[in-house]
Enzyme design. Sequence first.
Site, PDB file in Angstrom:
ATOM      1  N   HIS A   1       0.807  -1.223   0.000  1.00 54.92           N
ATOM      2  CA  HIS A   1       0.000   0.000   0.000  1.00 54.92           C
ATOM      3  C   HIS A   1       0.848   1.285   0.000  1.00 54.92           C
ATOM      4  O   HIS A   1       0.807   2.073  -0.938  1.00 54.92           O
ATOM      5  CB  HIS A   1      -0.897   0.044   1.249  1.00 54.92           C
ATOM      6  CG  HIS A   1      -1.758  -1.155   1.459  1.00 54.92           C
ATOM      7  ND1 HIS A   1      -2.872  -1.442   0.696  1.00 54.92           N
ATOM      8  CD2 HIS A   1      -1.683  -2.151   2.381  1.00 54.92           C
ATOM      9  CE1 HIS A   1      -3.441  -2.548   1.133  1.00 54.92           C
ATOM     10  NE2 HIS A   1      -2.747  -3.008   2.152  1.00 54.92           N
TER      11      HIS A   1
HETATM   12  O1  RIB Z   1      -5.179  -0.150   4.869  1.00 55.77           O
HETATM   13  C1  RIB Z   1      -3.801  -0.154   4.611  1.00 55.77           C
HETATM   14  C2  RIB Z   1      -3.124   0.934   5.395  1.00 55.77           C
HETATM   15  O2  RIB Z   1      -3.325   0.707   6.792  1.00 55.77           O
HETATM   16  C3  RIB Z   1      -1.593   0.924   5.199  1.00 55.77           C
HETATM   17  O3  RIB Z   1      -1.102   2.229   5.344  1.00 55.77           O
HETATM   18  C4  RIB Z   1      -1.114   0.075   6.334  1.00 55.77           C
HETATM   19  O4  RIB Z   1       0.224   0.382   6.718  1.00 55.77           O
HETATM   20  C5  RIB Z   1      -2.064   0.487   7.428  1.00 55.77           C
HETATM   21  O5  RIB Z   1      -1.590   1.722   7.986  1.00 55.77           O
END
Ligand code: RIB
Length: 313
Positions: free
Chosen positions: A243
């Site tokens: 992500h």
């Molecule tokens: O949903 C994914 C996000 O939530 C990413 O940034 C992960 O590190 C958590 O913070």
Amino acid sequence: MAPRKIIIDTDPGQDDAVAILLALASPEDVTVMGVTAVAGNVPLPLTEKNARIVCELAGKPETLVFAGCDAPLTRKLVTAEHVHGKTGLDGPKMDDPTMPLQSQHGVDFIIDTLRAHDAGTVTLCPLGPLTNIATAFNKAPDIIEKVQEIVLMGGAYFEVGNITPAAEFNIYVDPEAAKIVFASGVPIVVMPLDVTHHALTTRPRVDAFSALGTKVGDMVAAWTNFFERFDKEKYGSEGAPLHDPCVIAYLINPDLFEGRYVNVEIETVSELTLGMTVADWWRVTDRQPNAMFMGNLNAEGFFDLLTERLARL
Ligand code: RIB
Ligand code: CA
């Protein structure tokens, strides 16, 4: 073109860690003014410690790391040890950091940095709940118009939620903070699950990290091997979505991404859909667009860039 001045606001988390490594490996593209930790994946004492671990792993112990807010604006903290493990960086064994934590509060660092630089020259890169950013805007409204851009990981539309059926984790943890940020008028680029779910750590891609033959490559491979078990089980996907590195990759090569400039509102009332990013993707309302909401990624180009830059560390 001069490198972008950025502040990374983060809740490491294995994917945050890879994003920080990518930024620190790319001085021709970004200048990391500081890293501000926020409570999110794990509590603040761990996210600030993990941020320092990652900066040392990158060979950049001079990086300024700050602790920010330890809880959402009004709600109880929700964490994600079920995804990231107890430490937030489960997978490989990690030594405690030796580099210092700055004494200034992360929110005050954000405020002072924006006040000290010309308007439109500092970009905020939130990778976790938006508590620090919203707190800075509440405490010092004068800085809002000075922010060049916010490029954040958060939200979801077609991909729906990953912590509830409707909400993505970063927005769900502090929806009131997200509402403040999305209503601020600052130019926003959003990396929602719709795009990050294209950044999957398939086996050949993880093998490419290991093939670097460096401590960084080995650590990133070990983190992704740990991190991916949750998503593979849940989605049956081939690997985990990386992500947060999407935020930094966008600053380096925005052409890797495709999206749409639409209105995005945050649900803060309904318990059923709390934290949902309601994106008017088909423009069925007359709400003003306020965010570039990304929907597609050149995944091969993303992983080629990431692996090439990690090889530098
Ligand atoms: O949903 C994914 C996000 O939530 C990413 O940034 C992960 O590190 C958590 O913070
Ligand atoms: Ca994160």
